[in-house]
Design a protein around this motif. Sequence first.
Motif, PDB file in Angstrom:
ATOM      1  N   MET A   1       0.847  -1.200   0.000  1.00  0.00           N
ATOM      2  CA  MET A   1       0.000   0.000   0.000  1.00  0.00           C
ATOM      3  C   MET A   1       0.880   1.247   0.000  1.00  0.00           C
ATOM      4  N   THR A   2       0.502   2.225  -0.804  1.00  0.00           N
ATOM      5  CA  THR A   2       1.288   3.444  -0.922  1.00  0.00           C
ATOM      6  C   THR A   2       1.204   4.266   0.352  1.00  0.00           C
ATOM      7  N   ALA A   3       2.339   4.772   0.779  1.00  0.00           N
ATOM      8  CA  ALA A   3       2.385   5.614   1.966  1.00  0.00           C
ATOM      9  C   ALA A   3       2.603   7.069   1.561  1.00  0.00           C
ATOM     10  N   VAL A   4       2.037   7.949   2.344  1.00  0.00           N
ATOM     11  CA  VAL A   4       2.212   9.382   2.133  1.00  0.00           C
ATOM     12  C   VAL A   4       3.351   9.857   3.018  1.00  0.00           C
ATOM     13  N   GLY A   5       4.375  10.414   2.417  1.00  0.00           N
ATOM     14  CA  GLY A   5       5.512  10.882   3.196  1.00  0.00           C
ATOM     15  C   GLY A   5       5.151  12.033   4.110  1.00  0.00           C
ATOM     16  N   ASP A   6       5.952  12.198   5.164  1.00  0.00           N
ATOM     17  CA  ASP A   6       5.679  13.237   6.160  1.00  0.00           C
ATOM     18  C   ASP A   6       5.651  14.634   5.557  1.00  0.00           C
ATOM     19  N   GLY A   7       6.440  14.860   4.512  1.00  0.00           N
ATOM     20  CA  GLY A   7       6.521  16.208   3.964  1.00  0.00           C
ATOM     21  C   GLY A   7       5.516  16.517   2.865  1.00  0.00           C
ATOM     22  N   ILE A   8       4.656  15.564   2.509  1.00  0.00           N
ATOM     23  CA  ILE A   8       3.700  15.781   1.418  1.00  0.00           C
ATOM     24  C   ILE A   8       2.648  16.801   1.848  1.00  0.00           C
ATOM     25  N   VAL A   9       2.462  17.832   1.012  1.00  0.00           N
ATOM     26  CA  VAL A   9       1.528  18.908   1.359  1.00  0.00           C
ATOM     27  C   VAL A   9       0.238  18.846   0.548  1.00  0.00           C
ATOM     28  N   ALA A  10       0.231  18.088  -0.558  1.00  0.00           N
ATOM     29  CA  ALA A  10      -0.963  18.034  -1.391  1.00  0.00           C
ATOM     30  C   ALA A  10      -0.882  16.834  -2.328  1.00  0.00           C
TER      31      ALA A  10
ATOM     32  N   GLN B   1       7.834  19.866  -5.473  1.00  0.00           N
ATOM     33  CA  GLN B   1       6.845  20.659  -4.735  1.00  0.00           C
ATOM     34  C   GLN B   1       6.304  19.930  -3.509  1.00  0.00           C
ATOM     35  N   SER B   2       6.922  18.815  -3.157  1.00  0.00           N
ATOM     36  CA  SER B   2       6.484  17.997  -2.018  1.00  0.00           C
ATOM     37  C   SER B   2       5.016  17.583  -2.176  1.00  0.00           C
ATOM     38  N   MET B   3       4.682  17.159  -3.383  1.00  0.00           N
ATOM     39  CA  MET B   3       3.323  16.708  -3.691  1.00  0.00           C
ATOM     40  C   MET B   3       3.353  15.317  -4.298  1.00  0.00           C
ATOM     41  N   MET B   4       2.181  14.683  -4.300  1.00  0.00           N
ATOM     42  CA  MET B   4       1.960  13.476  -5.068  1.00  0.00           C
ATOM     43  C   MET B   4       0.959  13.807  -6.177  1.00  0.00           C
ATOM     44  N   CYS B   5       0.901  12.936  -7.184  1.00  0.00           N
ATOM     45  CA  CYS B   5      -0.049  13.184  -8.273  1.00  0.00           C
ATOM     46  C   CYS B   5      -0.631  11.873  -8.775  1.00  0.00           C
ATOM     47  N   VAL B   6      -1.888  11.925  -9.144  1.00  0.00           N
ATOM     48  CA  VAL B   6      -2.548  10.825  -9.839  1.00  0.00           C
ATOM     49  C   VAL B   6      -2.299  11.038 -11.331  1.00  0.00           C
ATOM     50  N   ALA B   7      -1.784  10.020 -12.013  1.00  0.00           N
ATOM     51  CA  ALA B   7      -1.349  10.178 -13.407  1.00  0.00           C
ATOM     52  C   ALA B   7      -2.004   9.134 -14.303  1.00  0.00           C
ATOM     53  N   PHE B   8      -2.342   9.542 -15.521  1.00  0.00           N
ATOM     54  CA  PHE B   8      -3.011   8.630 -16.452  1.00  0.00           C
ATOM     55  C   PHE B   8      -2.917   9.183 -17.866  1.00  0.00           C
ATOM     56  N   THR B   9      -3.276   8.339 -18.818  1.00  0.00           N
ATOM     57  CA  THR B   9      -3.513   8.753 -20.186  1.00  0.00           C
ATOM     58  C   THR B   9      -4.962   8.417 -20.508  1.00  0.00           C
ATOM     59  N   VAL B  10      -5.401   8.656 -21.750  1.00  0.00           N
ATOM     60  CA  VAL B  10      -6.787   8.380 -22.137  1.00  0.00           C
ATOM     61  C   VAL B  10      -6.800   7.526 -23.396  1.00  0.00           C
ATOM     62  N   ASP B  11      -7.535   6.421 -23.354  1.00  0.00           N
ATOM     63  CA  ASP B  11      -7.688   5.547 -24.502  1.00  0.00           C
ATOM     64  C   ASP B  11      -8.956   5.942 -25.256  1.00  0.00           C
TER      65      ASP B  11
ATOM     66  N   SER C   1       7.187   5.784  -6.636  1.00  0.00           N
ATOM     67  CA  SER C   1       6.015   5.532  -5.796  1.00  0.00           C
ATOM     68  C   SER C   1       5.850   6.567  -4.681  1.00  0.00           C
ATOM     69  N   ASP C   2       6.897   7.336  -4.415  1.00  0.00           N
ATOM     70  CA  ASP C   2       6.778   8.402  -3.422  1.00  0.00           C
ATOM     71  C   ASP C   2       5.995   9.587  -3.955  1.00  0.00           C
ATOM     72  N   THR C   3       5.787   9.623  -5.274  1.00  0.00           N
ATOM     73  CA  THR C   3       5.202  10.808  -5.898  1.00  0.00           C
ATOM     74  C   THR C   3       4.052  10.500  -6.845  1.00  0.00           C
ATOM     75  N   VAL C   4       4.157   9.445  -7.672  1.00  0.00           N
ATOM     76  CA  VAL C   4       3.189   9.187  -8.744  1.00  0.00           C
ATOM     77  C   VAL C   4       2.272   8.022  -8.389  1.00  0.00           C
ATOM     78  N   ILE C   5       0.967   8.255  -8.501  1.00  0.00           N
ATOM     79  CA  ILE C   5      -0.057   7.245  -8.258  1.00  0.00           C
ATOM     80  C   ILE C   5      -0.694   6.910  -9.598  1.00  0.00           C
ATOM     81  N   PRO C   6      -0.534   5.674 -10.096  1.00  0.00           N
ATOM     82  CA  PRO C   6      -0.988   5.371 -11.460  1.00  0.00           C
ATOM     83  C   PRO C   6      -2.471   5.010 -11.540  1.00  0.00           C
ATOM     84  N   PHE C   7      -3.157   5.589 -12.532  1.00  0.00           N
ATOM     85  CA  PHE C   7      -4.486   5.180 -12.947  1.00  0.00           C
ATOM     86  C   PHE C   7      -4.357   4.592 -14.349  1.00  0.00           C
TER      87      PHE C   7
END
Length: 291
Positions: free
Chosen positions: A1-10, A59-69, A93-99
């Motif tokens: 399971m993905t963990a959110v680092g202590d410094g993640i702000v968004a 930027q101390s953020m994570m992001c949900v990332a995807f493309t479109v079929d 995995s510290d930053t990118v969450i794949p869809f």
Amino acid sequence: MTAVGDGIVAIDFHTHVQRSARSAPPEAVSENAEAMAAYFRTDARTPTVHDLAEVYRAQSMMCVAFTVDNRWATGEEPAVTNDEVIELAAEHSDTVIPFGTVDPHGGRRAAREVTRLAEKGARGFKFHPSSQAFYPDDRDVYPVYEAIQEAGAIALFHSGHTGAGAGTRGGGGIRLKYGNPMHVDDVAVDFPDLRIVLAHPSFPWQDEALSVALHKPHVYIDLSGWSPKYFPPNLVQYARTLLKDKMLFGTDYPVITAERWLRDFEGLGFDEDVKRRILLDNAVRLLGLTR
């Protein structure tokens, strides 16, 4: 399971992978990318997964990332494969969450692909009804939703107006009617355990989106695709009150940057508790992340 680092702000719930990191970049920017850049008055950037990781880690953020079929509607292959998005996201995995993304016209074949991708690491699936040319409540798509629900993944639907095709001849063949969020209401009824996100302020159907999110317990709204200074007043009011636990920070990067979005968001005057929910806490809960 993905963990959110202590410094993640968004957590940015809406970013696009527009180029493969495993092949040479195209010699020219596509007509669609140029049209989108002109519409949003920005540069025609085409990020890879590596690019997203670099931008959001800084930027101390994570992001949900995807493309479109949307190959059924356009005849063109996606710029990057689901497997590449998932595999490279695992390196970041510290930053990118794949869809993932599947062709909604694919029926049982697409449903099997959902299962495969979810087992490989996709946390959700992106749909763009306008560019994929389908109504979300079309029963032919239901096997796909069933597979997403069984996998415990999230269904993310574009809603409302779109910059895709805007200003091009015939709007690039894109029909706006598919983007009415009320078509997602049937999906929320018929798949009561499916977690759903309505992407973007849903102009010109904002009231419909607010109603669905208020009525259905597993329907959320991501605030991507618009600068917050252009948010309709009813969206702002519900975001600070009745739907404060169901609103998600999102940019639609690369067309809007996190810096610009956050700068304009500050002007809305949300209190610190609500800001933290929108920027981080609601996404953490919805994605089932650990801290």
